[in-house]
Design a protein around this motif. Sequence first.
Motif, mmCIF file in Angstrom:
data_model
loop_
_atom_site.group_PDB
_atom_site.id
_atom_site.type_symbol
_atom_site.label_atom_id
_atom_site.label_comp_id
_atom_site.label_asym_id
_atom_site.label_seq_id
_atom_site.Cartn_x
_atom_site.Cartn_y
_atom_site.Cartn_z
ATOM 1 N N LYS A 192 46.105 30.859 28.888
ATOM 2 C CA LYS A 192 45.841 29.799 29.869
ATOM 3 C C LYS A 192 45.523 30.379 31.216
ATOM 4 C CE LYS A 192 48.543 25.966 28.162
ATOM 5 N NZ LYS A 192 49.866 25.393 28.241
ATOM 6 N N GLU A 193 46.294 31.358 31.582
ATOM 7 C CA GLU A 193 46.068 31.968 32.889
ATOM 8 C C GLU A 193 44.684 32.609 32.954
ATOM 9 O OE1 GLU A 193 49.152 34.714 33.596
ATOM 10 O OE2 GLU A 193 50.641 33.167 34.049
ATOM 11 N N MET A 194 44.388 33.265 31.879
ATOM 12 C CA MET A 194 43.062 33.899 31.847
ATOM 13 C C MET A 194 41.952 32.886 31.955
ATOM 14 S SD MET A 194 43.055 37.059 29.197
ATOM 15 C CE MET A 194 41.298 37.117 29.180
ATOM 16 N N GLU A 195 42.135 31.826 31.218
ATOM 17 C CA GLU A 195 41.115 30.773 31.282
ATOM 18 C C GLU A 195 41.035 30.191 32.677
ATOM 19 O OE1 GLU A 195 42.015 27.841 28.418
ATOM 20 O OE2 GLU A 195 41.402 29.105 26.718
ATOM 21 N N ALA A 196 42.207 29.999 33.240
ATOM 22 C CA ALA A 196 42.211 29.439 34.596
ATOM 23 C C ALA A 196 41.494 30.372 35.560
ATOM 24 C CB ALA A 196 43.658 29.211 35.040
ATOM 25 N N GLN A 227 39.252 32.550 34.822
ATOM 26 C CA GLN A 227 37.801 32.501 34.550
ATOM 27 C C GLN A 227 37.162 31.276 35.168
ATOM 28 O OE1 GLN A 227 37.114 32.800 30.393
ATOM 29 N NE2 GLN A 227 37.275 35.035 30.376
ATOM 30 N N GLN A 228 37.877 30.225 35.055
ATOM 31 C CA GLN A 228 37.393 28.982 35.660
ATOM 32 C C GLN A 228 37.214 29.169 37.160
ATOM 33 O OE1 GLN A 228 36.703 25.756 34.783
ATOM 34 N NE2 GLN A 228 36.671 26.396 32.623
ATOM 35 N N ARG A 229 38.216 29.771 37.718
ATOM 36 C CA ARG A 229 38.152 30.003 39.160
ATOM 37 C C ARG A 229 36.956 30.874 39.507
ATOM 38 N NH1 ARG A 229 42.204 33.119 41.183
ATOM 39 N NH2 ARG A 229 43.503 32.977 39.344
ATOM 40 N N LYS A 230 36.797 31.839 38.698
ATOM 41 C CA LYS A 230 35.684 32.758 38.976
ATOM 42 C C LYS A 230 34.340 32.044 38.909
ATOM 43 C CE LYS A 230 37.574 37.217 37.718
ATOM 44 N NZ LYS A 230 37.668 38.226 36.678
ATOM 45 N N LYS A 231 34.282 31.189 37.950
ATOM 46 C CA LYS A 231 33.011 30.469 37.809
ATOM 47 C C LYS A 231 32.743 29.578 39.011
ATOM 48 C CE LYS A 231 32.797 30.289 32.822
ATOM 49 N NZ LYS A 231 33.141 29.464 31.681
ATOM 50 N N THR A 232 33.790 29.008 39.502
ATOM 51 C CA THR A 232 33.592 28.061 40.615
ATOM 52 C C THR A 232 33.353 28.761 41.958
ATOM 53 O OG1 THR A 232 35.984 27.947 40.825
ATOM 54 C CG2 THR A 232 34.906 26.203 39.547
ATOM 55 N N GLU A 233 33.717 29.985 42.087
ATOM 56 C CA GLU A 233 33.528 30.688 43.359
ATOM 57 C C GLU A 233 32.022 30.924 43.615
ATOM 58 O OE1 GLU A 233 37.608 33.372 43.480
ATOM 59 O OE2 GLU A 233 35.626 34.311 43.356
ATOM 60 N N PRO A 234 31.630 30.909 44.933
ATOM 61 C CA PRO A 234 30.181 31.127 45.215
ATOM 62 C C PRO A 234 29.767 32.563 44.899
ATOM 63 C CG PRO A 234 31.438 31.053 47.234
ATOM 64 C CD PRO A 234 32.373 30.694 46.160
ATOM 65 N N VAL A 235 28.496 32.767 44.621
ATOM 66 C CA VAL A 235 27.987 34.101 44.263
ATOM 67 C C VAL A 235 27.892 34.966 45.504
ATOM 68 C CG1 VAL A 235 26.087 35.341 43.199
ATOM 69 C CG2 VAL A 235 26.681 33.055 42.398
ATOM 70 N N MET A 236 28.383 36.174 45.451
ATOM 71 C CA MET A 236 28.374 37.101 46.584
ATOM 72 C C MET A 236 26.991 37.756 46.725
ATOM 73 S SD MET A 236 31.052 37.198 48.286
ATOM 74 C CE MET A 236 32.788 37.265 48.446
ATOM 75 N N PRO A 237 26.433 37.787 47.942
ATOM 76 C CA PRO A 237 25.098 38.425 48.121
ATOM 77 C C PRO A 237 25.202 39.943 48.076
ATOM 78 C CG PRO A 237 25.935 37.659 50.207
ATOM 79 C CD PRO A 237 26.936 37.243 49.180
ATOM 80 N N LEU A 238 24.045 40.575 48.145
ATOM 81 C CA LEU A 238 23.989 42.024 48.079
ATOM 82 C C LEU A 238 24.628 42.679 49.285
ATOM 83 C CD1 LEU A 238 20.425 42.576 46.614
ATOM 84 C CD2 LEU A 238 22.573 43.323 45.588
ATOM 85 N N LYS A 239 24.703 41.835 50.368
ATOM 86 C CA LYS A 239 25.355 42.369 51.555
ATOM 87 C C LYS A 239 26.679 43.025 51.226
ATOM 88 C CE LYS A 239 24.483 39.931 55.853
ATOM 89 N NZ LYS A 239 24.965 38.889 56.743
ATOM 90 N N GLN A 240 27.236 42.548 50.319
ATOM 91 C CA GLN A 240 28.547 43.078 49.947
ATOM 92 C C GLN A 240 28.471 44.575 49.733
ATOM 93 O OE1 GLN A 240 30.153 41.321 46.431
ATOM 94 N NE2 GLN A 240 32.205 41.106 47.311
ATOM 95 N N GLU A 241 27.334 45.018 49.183
ATOM 96 C CA GLU A 241 27.236 46.453 48.914
ATOM 97 C C GLU A 241 27.215 47.259 50.187
ATOM 98 O OE1 GLU A 241 24.668 46.208 44.795
ATOM 99 O OE2 GLU A 241 24.471 47.965 46.112
#
Lengths: 103, 884
Positions: free
Chosen positions: B827-831, B833-847
């Motif tokens: 459940k935690e893992m699924e949660a 993963q869910q969270r990860k999916k909902t988070e916005p995509v990080m731009p390349l700036k991150q690099e």
Amino acid sequence: MLDIECAGAEVEETIKRIQSQKGVQGIIIVNAEGIPIKSTLDNSSTVQYAGNVHQLLMKARGMVRDIDPQNDLTFLRVRSKKNEIMIAPDKDYFLIVIQNPTE
Amino acid sequence: MTSKRPKSKEAHKIKGKDKKKENNFPTADEGASEPDHPDYIFPLVLTSATQELFGCRADEDLTGENPYKLLKKEDIVQDMKTRASVSDFSPIKQLVLDYPEEELLLVFDRDFTYGQSFYLVLTVEAKENILKPSVQGDDEEQINHEEEDEEMIIPKTPESRPWMSLGSEQEIEEESVTESRPRLRYKISPLLRRCGAPVCFSDRSALDGKEGFVECPSYQDKSFSIREMERHTAIQASSDTKHSSTQTLWKYPRNMWTQYESREFSPEEKEHHLQSENLKNFITSVLTRFEISLQQNHITDVFCDDWTALCEDDGALTGKTETQLKEYQSFMDLHFSKEKTISHIHWHPTISGVIAVAMTERLSLEERIDNSTKLLLNPSYILFWNFTDPINPQLQLECPDDVLCFQFCPSDPNIIAGGCMNGQVVLWDISAHVEKLQDTRSGGKNISNKLDKNNVTPVVRYCAVSGIENGHKAPITDIQWLPETFELSKLGIPVENPSRISVQLGTCAPDCCVLFWDLRPPRVVSQSLTDVKQKSEEKPLENPHGVPNTFKHLNLTWKPFIRVSLPKIGSSGEYSPLKFSLRDNTVDCPTGDKPPQNTDREEGCGFAQLRVPSAKQQKPLENISTKLYVGTEDGELVYTDWKIEKDNDSGRLLSSKPIHRLLVHDTLVNTVSRSPFFRDIILTVSSFSFAIWKEGVTSGPILRSACSKMLRTVGHWSLSRPAVFFIGKEDGSIEVWDLLQNSHEPSQSQNISSAAVTCISTSSISSKQHLLAVSDRLGTLHILQIPWTLRRSSNSERQIVKKYFEKEEERLEYFEKRQIQHEKEKKEMEAEQQRKKTEPVMPLKQEEELEAEALKEYEQFLALEKVILKNMGLLTETEDRSDL
């Protein structure tokens, strides 16, 4: 007054120490005549143990001293099928401990 | 002659007198009695002057011991001349002058025996007498009292004295015979003419005539009868005996008793002792000894003999080598077993060597329907086999329809209950034929007798059947008697059974209910009691077909009193039970809690007389579990309670919903059996697998077997070994499973017959012989002997098996926990993963940011390095620069 209280507490503490050993079923402190002073068992068992042990102790001590008058009994262990009874005699008191060793 | 006698007496007397007279003379002891002094003694008084003159002063010269003094006659005469009349001796002047001798004896008479203090002895003889032999006599004279007391007999030789005639010689002279005249002589001779004449002598007997002889017979002359004056007599001294007796007092015996109490201290005294310094010292000194001993005991048990403990288990491996089940006997009935199969086996509980089998038709359902008419003509039977007769069954029990299961009543082996294919419960009573069963068991000789008679097996008809509409609507697949320790009340509460007879039984059928039946007549209203009584009076002994009357009251009217339905949990519908198992049952533990057989009790004492007790009288028993396991057609194991509850809404009595249900098997469950050693271990067998369950563990079976290729048809626990059970298979083989050896495969497998095994049952005939009864589909009953390895259990086997089950239980719990944890993690893992999916995509700036960050860190590291080296004193300024 303090000294007396300490003495009582020390006795208690020692009894607890023995009781904490594994397999100990009961502890009885008996005076020289065989009258129980303190016990962790119920009254009827205490009286029974005290009376019988007193007689056995007298016999054992008599035997040891008979063989060598300079000698004296220090410790008596009676091992039976179900448990072991340990008796330590003294001038005025004895201490009886009953243990179940195979537990 | 006669006169001589008195003389002698008189002579004696005279002599005695003489003696006395003579005795008087010398002894002086009679002197005291005479007041007068004898002639030869003259008492005189001597004045002190005279005493001094003669040297006989009283108490000085002459004392009591020495009273004698010899005085010279001349001195006395001189004294008389000098003092003339004044002299003391003047009265005896003449006597003194006449005294023949020179010396006179003067005796000091201390005691005044003769009246004066002195006396003079006048005659020589007396002097002699006094002085010489009887000096002691003088003592006696003076000391009078002594003389009388002491008998101082001085042995004196009698002095001879001249004989004094007292007249006795005259008597003697008179008596003596003397010649008074000279003797006359006469000569007589016959006439001369007779001399010389011829004489003729003749004999003549002395006895002729009375004058032939003269007799002088002896006669007792009384004058001569001498009286014995002396007689020899023996005397013996004997002690005086006296008879005497004594008796103790009989006291009444009285009972006495004493009672003692052991001495105890009062609490104050105990306190006092506990507080004492003495006790404290004692305890502290003694403590180490105890600790050593206690710990010693705990470390190792010195008295345990490892050698003996070791070899116990080894015995199982070394000794016997046989492990196979040996065929002991097989039974096949030619008449009745054609085309039939055995559906159930049951050993006779009391008679060893007797086994009963239920024969049913070997047809599937369609075939049954097709051949239903034929089947009506062929009744089905339960056959009783005896080991002594393998060909002919002993007894046949007639059944209304095919019996799929049956059981002997545990308290009365003559009652048999069976469940039929049409849903009826059937009861038989074989009390009439029990002796036959017992006889044939014992006697082999009876077989020869039997051959002569008709080989007809007696047929016993059933004595009661339940009503068709009241019973099951499907074939009864399992029937069990309730043990005699308890019975059920109307609500299903187990209550105490006072009569100690099993009176209730339970049945189950695929019509989705478990029914409980009572053998006793139901409680009826008082009115109809009279009707019942009348009926029983009218037809007391109607016995068609020779059926005993035991269950007449039940016949055709029998109804179950509890109906337990099995509604499904979570869905509609009901479970269809095939087998059920109670916790306290009589099937799996036949030797269990049965009380000892009461032989005094009448057998079949009339179930009719037993009445269902009123609910108020019954005492509910606490420790009987009311839950039962039911194996269903769908392969489920249902755990339910048979107690009836009152539904509050409708007021109807409804059975409670099953507690839980477990689906583990794929096909129908054909065995639900409890282990005879562990009440809460249950074995369930279905076609492809079997499982062992523990009551109370709801997560799953403790042990579950792999699916086997061959269908498993039946399972049975071993009676003697807790870890062994038998599984029967479709190909006619028996698998022996030993949990101690292998839990994934059977320890051995043995083929018994060619057809499928339909039922297994075990019995222990004796401790050396355990038998396994196996029936197969062809209708043959095989009896096999269980080898030693399978019947002898080691001492610790039970403990080991118990521990094994506990371990398995722990495993299950562990699995459960892990599963829960696993789910949680999932459940935690699924949660996440869910969270990860909902988070916005990080731009390349991150690099780029990452690079910048990395650089910063590197610079920080360099600075740190510098500082450390400076501190250590290794870095010089020049190097510092060069590094940069």
